[in-house]
Design a protein around this motif. Sequence first.
Motif, mmCIF file in Angstrom:
data_model
loop_
_atom_site.group_PDB
_atom_site.id
_atom_site.type_symbol
_atom_site.label_atom_id
_atom_site.label_comp_id
_atom_site.label_asym_id
_atom_site.label_seq_id
_atom_site.Cartn_x
_atom_site.Cartn_y
_atom_site.Cartn_z
ATOM 1 N N ILE A 116 10.547 -2.244 1.452
ATOM 2 C CA ILE A 116 9.115 -2.397 1.743
ATOM 3 C C ILE A 116 8.853 -2.129 3.216
ATOM 4 C CG2 ILE A 116 7.279 -4.113 1.945
ATOM 5 C CD1 ILE A 116 8.281 -5.290 -0.720
ATOM 6 N N TYR A 119 8.908 1.521 3.699
ATOM 7 C CA TYR A 119 7.729 2.136 3.071
ATOM 8 C C TYR A 119 6.507 2.027 3.982
ATOM 9 C CZ TYR A 119 4.162 2.745 -0.673
ATOM 10 O OH TYR A 119 3.105 3.143 -1.458
ATOM 11 N N ILE A 149 -0.730 -3.909 -0.098
ATOM 12 C CA ILE A 149 0.148 -2.863 -0.628
ATOM 13 C C ILE A 149 0.446 -3.212 -2.089
ATOM 14 C CG2 ILE A 149 2.383 -1.705 -0.368
ATOM 15 C CD1 ILE A 149 0.322 -1.358 1.970
ATOM 16 N N SER A 152 4.427 0.143 -4.122
ATOM 17 C CA SER A 152 5.755 0.459 -3.602
ATOM 18 C C SER A 152 6.780 0.441 -4.739
ATOM 19 C CB SER A 152 6.162 -0.553 -2.532
ATOM 20 O OG SER A 152 6.408 -1.830 -3.124
ATOM 21 N N HIS A 153 7.918 1.079 -4.506
ATOM 22 C CA HIS A 153 8.987 1.044 -5.505
ATOM 23 C C HIS A 153 9.462 -0.385 -5.788
ATOM 24 C CE1 HIS A 153 9.223 5.419 -5.497
ATOM 25 N NE2 HIS A 153 10.042 5.318 -6.531
ATOM 26 N N GLU A 404 -2.803 3.311 0.430
ATOM 27 C CA GLU A 404 -1.662 4.060 -0.105
ATOM 28 C C GLU A 404 -2.013 5.419 -0.715
ATOM 29 O OE1 GLU A 404 1.431 1.243 -2.050
ATOM 30 O OE2 GLU A 404 -0.525 0.229 -2.239
ATOM 31 N N TRP A 407 0.290 8.080 0.702
ATOM 32 C CA TRP A 407 1.563 7.607 1.218
ATOM 33 C C TRP A 407 2.749 8.311 0.559
ATOM 34 C CZ3 TRP A 407 2.167 1.773 2.672
ATOM 35 C CH2 TRP A 407 1.271 1.480 3.724
ATOM 36 N N ARG A 410 5.383 6.645 -2.707
ATOM 37 C CA ARG A 410 4.694 5.762 -3.648
ATOM 38 C C ARG A 410 5.278 5.941 -5.045
ATOM 39 N NH1 ARG A 410 -0.561 7.774 -3.510
ATOM 40 N NH2 ARG A 410 -0.623 8.310 -5.729
#
Length: 427
Positions: A116, A119, A149, A152-153, A404, A407, A410
């Motif tokens: 994170i 990211y 956020i 994110s993965h 995002e 981004w 993502r």
Amino acid sequence: MTSTTSQPALPHWEEPPADLAGAVRHVKHALRRRIEASGRTPEEVFEVIERTVEARVAELHELRDRGENPWPIIEFDQIADGKDLDGLRDQVRRRGCAVIRGHFPREQALAWDAQIVDYVERNEFFEHYRGPGDDFFDSVDSAPEIYPIYWSHPQMEARQSDRMATVQAFLNSVWKHDSEGRTWFDPDRDSLYPDRIRRRPPGADSAGLGTHLDPGTLDLWMTQSYQQAFRHLFDGDVESYDPWDAAHRTDGAQYPGSTMCSAFRTFQGWTALSDMAHDQGVLHAVPIPEAMAYLMLRPLLDDVPGEEMCGVDIGRAFPVNWKWHPLLMEATCGIPDVQAGDSVWWHCDLVHGVDSVVDQQGWGNVMYIPAAPWCPKNARYAASVREAFRSGDSPADFPAEHYERDWEGRFTESELNETGRRGMGLS
């Protein structure tokens, strides 16, 4: 006791009324008359639940005097093994909350935390951060503490993981999802409700969050579906109230606001991305599920002005305070120490807050991931979630910050597994 079919009908407003104070006076009068039609006064009904809550508060005081933490602690392996699940459910029903130890391996959670950071730094989040986007989390004096956020993965991998699905299904099974001839939700399918992350660094000072709850505000008394959900309280049959019955809770909409939740969550929750000591600005809750009945009936007593709901108003979180709810304020209990990979859960109606901290020792990092089972209400919200996911927008329940959109890194639709696709309503 008088049959509910002969009790006075309640006025209801499916959208916020133009004359809010007048509507509050009207609905309070109607609720009092409806309770009185049962042969009991609002004061008599309130006394029943007050005695129950008093007994729970005394029990909590005894536990704390013995140095015990009332939060149930359950190992993930206990849930995964499927042994004595009834006993585990009883623990959760009693307190309305739980800590799941080892929900994810500690190394996995720490790796997610680092990912994170990568990211947000890779996409220059701090250079573009515009400050708190709502009027709720701005009170924590963060810079930032709550990161808006969502895609994110790490967040998406946790949401669609088998380990998360196992815990969510267990927690959903604590509820009564079949009642009154209907199935209110599917306990084995989650809607992947997207929420934010919190990262609080060592040395931080945080004002915390005051005690509150999140299921709604004035709509809890003023919309037809919630009047049905709390029917036993408003019909004078308080003994039949069950905080674990999902009946009518998966249907109706809520009044709009910057702190609203369009989904039905059986449990709110977060997954720890760092180790956190119990005295470092952590979550506190009132582990008494029956307290919701206390809160719903309290504004109907004669000492509350006619246009008042004990401080509840639209557009803000539902406040719980010493002025109107001193019995509940005496019962707040903080979580025990947690490690990265543990998760923390509390009933969607449970009173909770976050303690303040000065010069925090260690990180305080979490991903907010609830249990939000598939139901009509959550299916409707999932349609907007799909569009936000595809575009990188902030979800509709949250401020329209949309950091995002462009981004790098993502999470994408091609990376969804079957659990993720089902949660998004894609299969």
